[in-house]
Design a protein around this motif. Sequence first.
Motif: not given
Length: 138
Positions: A75-76, A78-79, A82-83, A86, A131
């Motif tokens: 999960s970290f 994937l985030q 995405q981050t 951005y 994270q």
Amino acid sequence: MKEKSILHVPLLSPAWKKVAYLFFPLPVILVIGMVITRMDISSDESAQVIYGCWAIAFGLLNLSREKEEDEMIKSFRLQAFQTGSYWLIWGIAALMLINYLRFDRITSEIFTAYLVLFLLNAYIYAAFQYQKFMATKD
């Protein structure tokens, strides 16, 4: 999703992190060697060598498995991707603005694929490490 799918990216062994760390000093040594041997290299070209090697280093770090790869780490990861994307958008916008204010134009020789890949992978790595830090802090 099938494991053999084109969308499945296998993670590298944690041993690849050692290889990644070699790519951080490598471009500095290469550029110094090029200057000593009097190769005709411009400052833009030397910057691209550095950006390219560092992009590879951060890319290898981002694709290397952790010692314990559980659902939270997935999960970290994937985030972080995405981050990082951005932050890349805003980082490039800031570079374009700075370039416009300095040189009265948006484009520059510095905007290359090497720079963009370096920034993207560095942002992803920073987001992932942040994270993990925040998870261990709590």
